[in-house]
Design a protein around this motif. Structure first.
Motif, PDB file in Angstrom:
ATOM      1  N   LYS A 130       0.855  -1.180   0.000  1.00 53.60           N
ATOM      2  CA  LYS A 130       0.000   0.000   0.000  1.00 53.60           C
ATOM      3  C   LYS A 130       0.889   1.227   0.000  1.00 53.60           C
ATOM      4  N   ILE A 131       0.776   2.053  -1.013  1.00 47.89           N
ATOM      5  CA  ILE A 131       1.684   3.187  -1.132  1.00 47.89           C
ATOM      6  C   ILE A 131       0.968   4.521  -0.992  1.00 47.89           C
ATOM      7  N   GLY A 132      -0.326   4.508  -0.659  1.00 47.18           N
ATOM      8  CA  GLY A 132      -1.066   5.746  -0.465  1.00 47.18           C
ATOM      9  C   GLY A 132      -1.662   6.310  -1.735  1.00 47.18           C
ATOM     10  N   ALA A 133      -1.369   5.682  -2.877  1.00 47.02           N
ATOM     11  CA  ALA A 133      -1.930   6.123  -4.149  1.00 47.02           C
ATOM     12  C   ALA A 133      -1.842   4.964  -5.130  1.00 47.02           C
ATOM     13  N   TYR A 134      -2.796   4.861  -6.037  1.00 44.05           N
ATOM     14  CA  TYR A 134      -2.790   3.768  -7.002  1.00 44.05           C
ATOM     15  C   TYR A 134      -3.670   4.148  -8.181  1.00 44.05           C
ATOM     16  N   VAL A 136      -6.445   2.744 -11.282  1.00 40.73           N
ATOM     17  CA  VAL A 136      -7.339   1.707 -11.783  1.00 40.73           C
ATOM     18  C   VAL A 136      -7.667   2.057 -13.236  1.00 40.73           C
ATOM     19  N   GLU A 137      -8.261   1.105 -13.945  1.00 32.54           N
ATOM     20  CA  GLU A 137      -8.575   1.326 -15.344  1.00 32.54           C
ATOM     21  C   GLU A 137     -10.044   1.036 -15.609  1.00 32.54           C
ATOM     22  N   LYS A 138     -10.682   1.925 -16.349  1.00 31.50           N
ATOM     23  CA  LYS A 138     -12.090   1.760 -16.707  1.00 31.50           C
ATOM     24  C   LYS A 138     -12.270   2.200 -18.161  1.00 31.50           C
ATOM     25  N   SER A 139     -12.803   1.293 -18.969  1.00 28.98           N
ATOM     26  CA  SER A 139     -13.050   1.591 -20.385  1.00 28.98           C
ATOM     27  C   SER A 139     -11.783   2.062 -21.084  1.00 28.98           C
ATOM     28  N   GLY A 140     -10.656   1.452 -20.722  1.00 32.83           N
ATOM     29  CA  GLY A 140      -9.396   1.800 -21.361  1.00 32.83           C
ATOM     30  C   GLY A 140      -8.774   3.086 -20.874  1.00 32.83           C
ATOM     31  N   ARG A 141      -9.355   3.701 -19.845  1.00 32.44           N
ATOM     32  CA  ARG A 141      -8.820   4.949 -19.301  1.00 32.44           C
ATOM     33  C   ARG A 141      -8.446   4.768 -17.836  1.00 32.44           C
ATOM     34  N   LYS A 142      -7.404   5.432 -17.420  1.00 35.11           N
ATOM     35  CA  LYS A 142      -6.920   5.296 -16.051  1.00 35.11           C
ATOM     36  C   LYS A 142      -7.510   6.369 -15.141  1.00 35.11           C
ATOM     37  N   ILE A 143      -7.668   6.012 -13.883  1.00 33.00           N
ATOM     38  CA  ILE A 143      -8.079   6.948 -12.835  1.00 33.00           C
ATOM     39  C   ILE A 143      -7.110   6.762 -11.678  1.00 33.00           C
ATOM     40  N   THR A 144      -6.601   7.854 -11.134  1.00 30.14           N
ATOM     41  CA  THR A 144      -5.673   7.798 -10.002  1.00 30.14           C
ATOM     42  C   THR A 144      -6.415   8.125  -8.718  1.00 30.14           C
ATOM     43  N   VAL A 288       5.297   9.468  -4.491  1.00 28.35           N
ATOM     44  CA  VAL A 288       5.056  10.762  -5.125  1.00 28.35           C
ATOM     45  C   VAL A 288       3.970  10.622  -6.180  1.00 28.35           C
ATOM     46  N   LEU A 289       3.307  11.729  -6.459  1.00 29.20           N
ATOM     47  CA  LEU A 289       2.348  11.797  -7.564  1.00 29.20           C
ATOM     48  C   LEU A 289       2.898  12.779  -8.581  1.00 29.20           C
ATOM     49  N   VAL A 290       3.186  12.291  -9.781  1.00 32.10           N
ATOM     50  CA  VAL A 290       3.658  13.160 -10.850  1.00 32.10           C
ATOM     51  C   VAL A 290       2.453  13.934 -11.386  1.00 32.10           C
ATOM     52  N   GLN A 291       2.544  15.268 -11.386  1.00 34.63           N
ATOM     53  CA  GLN A 291       1.415  16.086 -11.827  1.00 34.63           C
ATOM     54  C   GLN A 291       1.652  16.788 -13.154  1.00 34.63           C
ATOM     55  N   PRO A 326       2.374  11.949 -16.235  1.00 37.12           N
ATOM     56  CA  PRO A 326       1.471  12.753 -15.396  1.00 37.12           C
ATOM     57  C   PRO A 326       0.328  11.933 -14.813  1.00 37.12           C
ATOM     58  N   SER A 327      -0.007  12.224 -13.566  1.00 37.98           N
ATOM     59  CA  SER A 327      -1.056  11.553 -12.775  1.00 37.98           C
ATOM     60  C   SER A 327      -0.672  10.142 -12.352  1.00 37.98           C
ATOM     61  N   THR A 328       0.602   9.789 -12.520  1.00 40.38           N
ATOM     62  CA  THR A 328       1.049   8.458 -12.121  1.00 40.38           C
ATOM     63  C   THR A 328       1.672   8.507 -10.726  1.00 40.38           C
ATOM     64  N   PRO A 329       1.201   7.655  -9.796  1.00 42.27           N
ATOM     65  CA  PRO A 329       1.865   7.554  -8.497  1.00 42.27           C
ATOM     66  C   PRO A 329       3.051   6.604  -8.600  1.00 42.27           C
ATOM     67  N   ALA A 330       4.096   6.885  -7.842  1.00 37.68           N
ATOM     68  CA  ALA A 330       5.291   6.038  -7.891  1.00 37.68           C
ATOM     69  C   ALA A 330       6.030   6.113  -6.565  1.00 37.68           C
TER      70      ALA A 330
END
Length: 591
Positions: A130-134, A136-144, A288-291, A326-330
């Motif tokens: 668990k990293i505090g951010a992750y 998911v994918e819906k209809s081929g699109r990602k949500i953070t 971190v969350l890349v914005q 962008p919008s990717t947690p790492a």
């Protein structure tokens, strides 16, 4: 060329940070152009614009931007503000969502259900940490999703300059209803000025009454689209998975219709630290969350007062990545220390620039700690109102009971002024808490408590952030003080704060100058520049400021109990052996 918005004057240190260069590099450039300025000195916009152009930026003045942009109270860190970026360089990025709500309303269960339903890689159950951010994918699109402990952490991060959320999901249990934490979450999300989606959870439970909950939400300004309002309500069950897919669809729809999140993936990465800790095997580790931009292995970054070279980038499953868009947690390793949650990170050109900027921030932080916190008070607001620089007065109200709270709100809402609007940012029943103080810091509010007191954490937060927390036991006094502040008539009350007491043991005169009282401190301490009252036989005969304070031949800042000293007052020298000197500091009374 990247755009950069700058004020009329800007400190060299801040300009270097915005340009992603070290202070010495910028000073060297300025000196080459005939401008001699240290890190703590400021340069005008024209000079800053020339420096920006040299380092690859196109500068615009804040005044011009403010005139062209719509009014908004949403705060953005300068490095995170994409409003002036070249539209041609921006591409769509995944929306970033924060889930908030009452602790027992199924927030964690709903997040788990979302993970199991739509893990980005399609490998449900494959998450190993668990990293505090992750994502998911819906209809081929990602949500953070940002998994914060609650709305307090959400606002605490914003108070530090972080602005990570595009959409907020408010979880409310269909069998329980709106609770105090729900109301607080609503207030905190509103202050962030982001769209709200309500997840009406636990609809499968006995006793669920969605219509009652929708009415409760409407009473608090969240009117469902079912009632003709503009708030989307999705009925969900974390237990059965009902509505989870619909919730993800509504997040994507809201992102397209209201947010349109975009970023430039080709620039150096900028983002926010979500959490950080020290791992026994890997050293400092940060999520971190890349914005904006793209973060790559090998990049040099600065986050707050720490810096480093990215040794590894890991996703939420612990798998290595070469880059994060962008919008990717790492999860990143390679930092020099543990960063603080809410710190904004940026990629630097090289290690020297990264280290220099981190050291400059560390030095600035030490200087700031040595200085008293600037506290915004009603008196300050009154003077700003008189100058015409304040158009609204924000207040957060807490009371001991609902009846008192409603009466207090009624009194404040009756206050009218053609030039200044009183805005009740938040209100609630109970003691002033840390969340109230954090919200006040973010919204520039005064906290008003009626027959309540703060807890220890709230006191510490108020002192640290310079928030004015005022307490009353008579309602009309609150309304009177606010009305005076609005009209610019409020006058602060100053009080003497006792510091120490000294007894005159011997009197000296030197070349006809004012007498020196050779004294022994018998209680507390005697600070230099304090106000002293001179008591003789129990009666005050003089009051004057300490002009000189010496220990032997040395000037000192203060003398503690049990030590001898020489005291000279500005306007009094007629000392006598046996006189008692009482030292005070004059402070503004905020309570």
């Amino acid at each position: 060329m990247k755009k950069l918005t700058l004020p009329a004057t800007v400190p060299v240190k801040e300009l270097a940070e915005r340009l992603s260069v070290s202070g010495p590099e910028l000073i060297k450039y300025l000196m080459g152009n005939g401008v001699m300025a240290s890190l703590n000195q400021s340069v005008d916009f024209d000079t800053a614009a020339l420096a920006a152009d040299h380092f690859g930026f196109e500068a615009e003045s804040e005044e011009a931007v403010a005139e062209a942009a719509p009014a908004s109270t949403r705060r953005r860190h300068p490095l995170l503000d994409q409003s002036r970026a070249d539209p041609k360089s921006l591409v769509a990025r995944p929306p970033v969502v924060t889930v908030l709500g009452h602790v027992d309303h199924g927030k964690t269960s709903l997040l788990d259900a979302i993970r199991e339903t739509a893990v980005a890689s399609g490998e449900a159950g494959g998450i190993t940490q668990k990293i505090g951010a992750y994502q998911v994918e819906k209809s081929g699109r990602k949500i953070t999703f940002i998994d914060t402990p609650g709305h307090e952490a959400f606002t605490a991060m914003r108070a530090r300059g972080a602005d990570v959320t595009d959409i907020a999901v408010l979880v409310v249990a269909a069998d329980d209803g709106v609770m105090p934490q729900t109301e607080e979450a609503i207030q905190h999300v509103r202050s962030a000025e982001v769209p709200i989606i309500v997840a009406l959870n636990k609809i499968d439970k006995d006793g669920a009454n969605p219509d009652r909950i929708l009415q409760q939400l409407a009473d608090r300004g969240l009117v469902s689209s079912d009632y003709g309002g503009d708030v989307t309500v999705v009925r969900t069950s974390a237990k059965t998975g009902e509505g989870v897919t619909d919730l993800l669809d509504m997040i994507l729809l809201t992102a397209d219709a209201e947010v349109e999140p975009k970023a430039d993936p080709k620039v150096g990465a900028v983002g926010t630290v979500i959490e950080s800790h020290r791992d026994p095997g890997r050293g400092p580790v940060a999520t971190v969350l890349v914005q904006n931009g793209t973060l790559r292995v090998g990049d040099y970054i600065v986050a707050g007062q720490v810096y480093g070279r990215i040794r590894a980038l890991l996703d939420e499953r612990g798998e290595r990545m070469q880059q994060a868009a962008p919008s990717t947690p790492a999860v990143v390793t390679g930092l020099s220390g543990v960063a603080e949650a809410g710190d904004v990170f940026q990629v630097m050109a090289n290690e020297r620039s990264a280290r220099s900027l981190a050291e400059e921030r560390g030095f600035a932080a030490k200087q700031q700690q040595a200085q008293p916190v600037r506290r915004i008070t009603l008196a300050d607001l009154a003077s700003q109102v008189a100058e015409g620089s304040v158009k609204s007065l924000n207040v957060i109200v807490k009371a001991e009971a609902n009846g008192s709270l409603e009466a207090l709100r009624g009194q404040i809402e009756k206050i009218e002024d053609p030039n200044v609007k009183v805005v009740i940012v938040a209100s609630g029943v109970g003691p002033v808490g840390e969340a109230d103080v954090n919200l006040a810091a973010v919204t520039d509010s005064i906290v008003i408590g009626f027959n309540v007191r703060p807890d220890d954490r709230a006191k510490a937060a108020a002192d640290t952030q310079g928030v004015d927390v005022r307490y009353y036991d008579v309602i009309y006094q609150i309304a009177d003080d606010i009305a005076k502040a609005i009209k610019g008539l409020y006058e602060p009350t100053f009080v003497d704060v006792f510091q120490g007491r000294a007894e005159v043991r011997q009197v000296f005169t030197v070349d006809g100058r004012p007498a020196i009282a050779g004294s022994h401190v018998i209680d507390g301490r005697i600070p230099r520049n304090s106000i002293c009252t001179v008591l003789r036989d129990g009666k005050q005969i003089a009051r004057s400021r300490v002009a000189v304070l010496k220990r032997f031949k040395d000037d000192v800042r203060e003398v503690a109990r049990g030590y001898d000293c020489g005291i000279t007052l500005e306007d009094f020298g007629d000392f006598a052996v046996g006189d008692v000197l009482e030292a005070y500091t004059v402070e503004q009374q905020n309570l």
